[in-house]
Each structure stands twice: as C-alpha cells, then as structure tokens.
Design an enzyme around this catalytic site. Structure first.
Site, PDB file in Angstrom:
ATOM      1  CB  CYS A  68      -0.901  -0.024   1.236  1.00 36.26           C
ATOM      2  SG  CYS A  68      -1.942   1.431   1.407  1.00 36.26           S
ATOM      3  CB  CYS A  71       2.164   4.074   5.566  1.00 36.18           C
ATOM      4  SG  CYS A  71       0.694   4.449   6.546  1.00 36.18           S
ATOM      5  CB  CYS A 145      -6.420   1.620   7.167  1.00 34.39           C
ATOM      6  SG  CYS A 145      -5.371   3.085   7.047  1.00 34.39           S
ATOM      7  CD  GLN A 250      -5.934  21.377   9.810  1.00 35.87           C
ATOM      8  OE1 GLN A 250      -5.030  20.568   9.650  1.00 35.87           O
ATOM      9  NE2 GLN A 250      -5.895  22.588   9.288  1.00 35.87           N
ATOM     10  CD  GLU A 295     -12.062  28.888   2.445  1.00 38.26           C
ATOM     11  OE1 GLU A 295     -11.145  28.798   3.279  1.00 38.26           O
ATOM     12  OE2 GLU A 295     -12.007  28.348   1.320  1.00 38.26           O
ATOM     13  CG  ASP A 343      -4.431  26.289   7.818  1.00 37.86           C
ATOM     14  OD1 ASP A 343      -3.502  25.751   7.212  1.00 37.86           O
ATOM     15  OD2 ASP A 343      -5.367  25.643   8.336  1.00 37.86           O
ATOM     16  CB  CYS A 369      -0.192  20.523   5.277  1.00 41.54           C
ATOM     17  SG  CYS A 369      -0.663  21.133   3.656  1.00 41.54           S
TER      18      CYS A 369
HETATM   19  C1  SAM Z   1      -5.250  24.196   4.497  1.00 34.88           C
HETATM   20  S1  SAM Z   1      -6.917  24.667   4.298  1.00 34.88           S
HETATM   21  C2  SAM Z   1      -7.218  25.404   5.883  1.00 34.88           C
HETATM   22  C3  SAM Z   1      -8.632  25.620   6.241  1.00 34.88           C
HETATM   23  C4  SAM Z   1      -8.916  25.872   7.732  1.00 34.88           C
HETATM   24  N1  SAM Z   1      -8.011  26.815   8.314  1.00 34.88           N
HETATM   25  C5  SAM Z   1      -8.906  24.576   8.513  1.00 34.88           C
HETATM   26  O1  SAM Z   1      -7.982  24.332   9.273  1.00 34.88           O
HETATM   27  O2  SAM Z   1      -9.838  23.773   8.339  1.00 34.88           O
HETATM   28  C6  SAM Z   1      -6.734  26.014   3.206  1.00 34.88           C
HETATM   29  C7  SAM Z   1      -8.016  26.749   2.898  1.00 34.88           C
HETATM   30  O3  SAM Z   1      -7.681  27.816   2.003  1.00 34.88           O
HETATM   31  C8  SAM Z   1      -8.714  27.949   1.048  1.00 34.88           C
HETATM   32  N2  SAM Z   1      -8.122  28.604  -0.133  1.00 34.88           N
HETATM   33  C9  SAM Z   1      -7.373  28.043  -1.116  1.00 34.88           C
HETATM   34  N3  SAM Z   1      -6.975  28.971  -1.992  1.00 34.88           N
HETATM   35  C10 SAM Z   1      -7.480  30.172  -1.554  1.00 34.88           C
HETATM   36  C11 SAM Z   1      -7.418  31.493  -2.022  1.00 34.88           C
HETATM   37  N4  SAM Z   1      -6.755  31.799  -3.142  1.00 34.88           N
HETATM   38  N5  SAM Z   1      -8.033  32.461  -1.321  1.00 34.88           N
HETATM   39  C12 SAM Z   1      -8.704  32.169  -0.173  1.00 34.88           C
HETATM   40  N6  SAM Z   1      -8.801  30.916   0.311  1.00 34.88           N
HETATM   41  C13 SAM Z   1      -8.211  29.926  -0.367  1.00 34.88           C
HETATM   42  C14 SAM Z   1      -9.199  26.542   0.822  1.00 34.88           C
HETATM   43  O4  SAM Z   1     -10.511  26.532   0.292  1.00 34.88           O
HETATM   44  C15 SAM Z   1      -9.095  25.950   2.232  1.00 34.88           C
HETATM   45  O5  SAM Z   1     -10.304  26.135   2.934  1.00 34.88           O
END
Ligand code: SAM
Length: 420
Positions: A68, A71, A145, A250, A295, A343, A369
C-alpha cells in the site's frame, strides 16, 4: 528477467524513500542498508532483498505496508522516525536561512484520520477498494488501516459489497470518505450512475450509518447530493457546521484540537483577530475574541457563515468570501487586528505573506502542511521585521513524508504617533 543491482542506501528522502547514489530512490529501505534491487525507472528501484539491515529497521505494524502506498515509513523505529520527520522541517527552514529550535513534535494517535481518499475498481474477481500502491496507479485492496478512523474502516466491507453492483465491469471510482460527528459522509467521483443505481444509494446509506452521499463526474465539478439521511455535522468549539461535500477538514481531530490550542495560546487576549484561509471556521469558532474569517471557496465560506449565524450573536465571527491570492488583505487592512492566523493550501501564501510582512499585526500564527512553502513565507515575514518565536511540528500524517506545523511570529507594536 530484470537485472538486479546492489545498492547502498545513503539517506532517507523527504518522501520516505531510501536514496542510493545516483540518486536512486528505493522505497522501504533505510540509510546504512545494502540492498539488492531491480530498476523500475531512471532513478527508481525496488528492493528485492536486504543484504545488510539497518539497526533502525522494525517490523511494520500494518499487514498492507509492503504494497500500500498510503504509508512510507512504517519500517523505521520511533526515535529515528521523529528525528527524520523533524529534520525535514529544520532543513526547509535552514534552506531559507532560518535557524529555529523546534518544539517537540506533537504525536497524533493512530486510528484518528477522519478523511480518506479511497479508490475503487471493479475487477473480474470483485471490487478492489483501498489506496494506490507505492509509486504506481495499481490499487491495493485493504481490509484494515491503522491510521484511518475505525468508523471508516468498519464501512469498507459493506462499501465493497455495494460497489460490486454499483460499478460497471472495469469501472473505477474515487471515494472521499469523511467521518463527520454524526456519521459517514461520502463523495463519489466517477461516471454518472443510472436511475436504478442512484436509487440504490439511499438504502445503502440508511443501512450503514452514512449520513450523505454526493456524486460528481470529475474533481472540480459541483457535487450533486444523491442520498441525504441527515446533514453531516462537524463541531468547532461550540459551533456546528454542515460541511459541503468533500470540504477541507484537518485530517485528524486531535491534530485540529492541538493546533487550535496552540493558536489560542499565541493570540492570548487579542480582541480582534483575522483568520485567513479559514475553511469552515475550524480555528475561528473556538477563539474568544472577535474574529473576521476569510475564505476563498464559496461553498465553504457559506457553510462557515451559516455556522456563525446560528452559533453567535452578530459580529462575534464575521465571514468574507475572498480570493486571497488575487485580492490579499493589504497591510492597512491587517493593521486593524491584534492577531492574524493564516493556514493556506500546500502551495503557501506568497502574496498574502508579503502584505502580512508589511503590516504591524503584533502576532501572526501560521499553520501549514508543507514545510517548504511555509519556510518561504516565513522568510518573507522575518524580512518584514517579524521574529519566528515558536514552531511546533504536528505529526498529523503519520508514517508519511507529510508534516503539519503551527508557528508563531511576533512583531513589537508600533508606538502610536503623536496626536495633533
Ligand atoms: C489548508 S486549508 C485550511 C482551512 C482551515 N483553516 C482549517 O484548518 O480547516 C486552506 C483553505 O484555504 C482555502 N483557499 C485556497 N486557496 C485560496 C485562495 N486563493 N483564497 C482564499 N482561500 C483559499 C481553501 O478553500 C481551504 O479552505
């Protein structure tokens, strides 16, 4: 027959492959090992035997590990695993000239991954359901898993049986499974099902604790809801949100809670907070100050907005749908806040980081991430006068080369100018 070569593994790469001179990437091997391997590409080989084993090699806990691709490093003992994983972050920071002592890596328990990107294929013998094999499009059928929530694992036999009728011969589907608080939420991606198959989804959902099944032909297309037993719910603090199908979450709830508590500690008593790339309000809702959540995804933003309206008095959490790449918050907009959270997706937030760097927000908390894009954006903040005061690695993607982190940047408050 494939020619076998003997290779000496020099180091463990960022994706978890052993690397021999060349470089040649050899999955499932460890530094210091001499392995017999067959070439499977210009710079890849598959180990067929280990002549000299590393003392760090352990028995992989999962029976599917050899095949798999979910991992990459279950064969590595814990202490060198932690050293390797944190080393990925240290190296990414060092590559941008940032020397920072990391906080100890937060360990996330097995069996807590609440979303899975599964693949299914109707074969002559039945249905294969699981993850792709390491470095290939071949599908590995799994019945267990260690990282996934037991709620998702428990669904696999019934899902496989259902797909035996649902899929046409040789048909493949992607299945995004999320363990919501009140049941499983599925998003299917593949060819349009006919009327009989669409109708069969409702019975399958009702019999198996599935709250919703959505379908789309391909990624990027708006999903259509084909079965709705009850709206899936996810709680963030005291607020419940109904996530759109396939929405970002997350990966593991304990990681989300650990990051949220790091954020709470870093923003302290900040009264006005801006949460950039806020998703469904994951980090906005548990905070106690007034939060402006931004967002880019319209469906996620609408779900967050509905949660804010139902959960709080007006103004406690405000939501804005805005593309932060095309229209980042400018330094003068950011200056209204006592703290900022950002984030971004894997590629980072180059534009937004530049405006944060130019701002005078006293505390910026970054969640990422991807250590490489984080380090690039961190450099921009540090060049703008911020101090990188804390970096916490969070092992949300256990046994893989992926690493989550939360980091705090601080900037002394600008003295107020004289009043005339
Ligand atoms: C890593 S996720 C984090 C979401 C949230 N902080 C969480 O922990 O659940 C990144 C977020 O950025 C949004 N995103 C991606 N590109 C973007 C953009 N150009 N402008 C605004 N938001 C965006 C995605 O839709 C997503 O919800």
């Amino acid at each position: 027959m494939d020619e076998t070569v003997e290779l000496e593994i020099r180091k463990l790469g960022a994706g978890g492959d052993g690397i021999a001179d060349g470089p040649v990437f050899v999955p499932r091997t460890l530094p210091g090992e001499r392995v017999r391997a067959t070439r499977i590409g210009k710079d890849r080989a598959r180990a067929v035997g280990i002549a000299t084993k590393s003392p760090d090699r352990v028995e992989p806990p999962c029976p599917h590990f050899a095949q798999c691709g979910g991992c990459a490093v279950q064969h590595l003992a814990d202490a060198p695993y932690v050293e390797w994983k944190t080393g990925l972050l240290t190296a990414a920071l060092a590559a941008r000239g940032l020397e920072t002592k990391l906080a100890p890596m937060l360990r996330i328990a097995t069996g807590t991954r609440r979303r899975a990107e599964l693949a299914a294929l109707r074969t002559q013998g039945g249905v294969s359901l699981g993850f792709h094999a390491e470095g290939s499009s071949e599908l590995v059928d799994i019945d267990s898993c260690l990282v996934l929530s037991p709620k998702i694992v428990a669904l696999l036999p019934a899902l496989r049986a259902f797909l035996a009728d649902f899929l046409r011969p040789a048909e493949a589907f992607d299945i995004h499974a999320t363990a919501a608080d009140n049941g499983i939420d599925l998003l299917l991606t593949g060819r349009s099902p006919d009327a009989r198959k669409r109708a069969s989804l409702a019975d399958f959902a009702a019999a198996n604790g599935i709250v919703r099944i959505a379908w789309r032909r391909e990624p990027g297309e708006a999903p259509e809801i084909l079965a709705l037993h009850e709206s899936p719910r996810i709680a963030f603090g005291t607020v419940e949100v109904i996530p759109p199908p396939g929405a970002f979450l997350q990966a593991a709830r304990p990681a989300e809670l650990a990051i949220a508590s790091e954020i709470a500690a870093s923003v302290g008593r900040a009264k006005r907070i801006v949460d950039l790339y806020a998703g469904l309000g994951t980090f906005s809702f548990p905070l106690t100050g007034r939060v402006h959540a931004v967002e880019g995804d319209a469906a996620a933003s609408a779900a967050m907005q509905a949660g804010a309206r139902a959960g709080f008095r007006a103004g406690r959490v405000t939501c804005e749908t805005r593309d932060l790449e095309r229209r980042p918050l400018l330094a003068e907009e950011l200056d209204e806040y006592d703290a900022a959270i950002f984030d971004p997706p894997r590629e980072g937030a180059r534009e937004q980081a530049a405006h944060l760097a130019a701002s005078s927000v006293p505390v910026v908390v970054a969640v990422s991430c991807n250590p490489a894009s984080f380090a690039r954006d961190a450099r921009v903040l540090v060049d703008g006068g911020y101090t990188l005061s804390r970096v916490v690695p969070v092992d949300q993607f256990l046994w893989t080369g992926h690493l989550e982190l939360v980091a705090t940047f601080t900037k002394p408050k600008k003295p107020r100018g004289p009043r005339y």
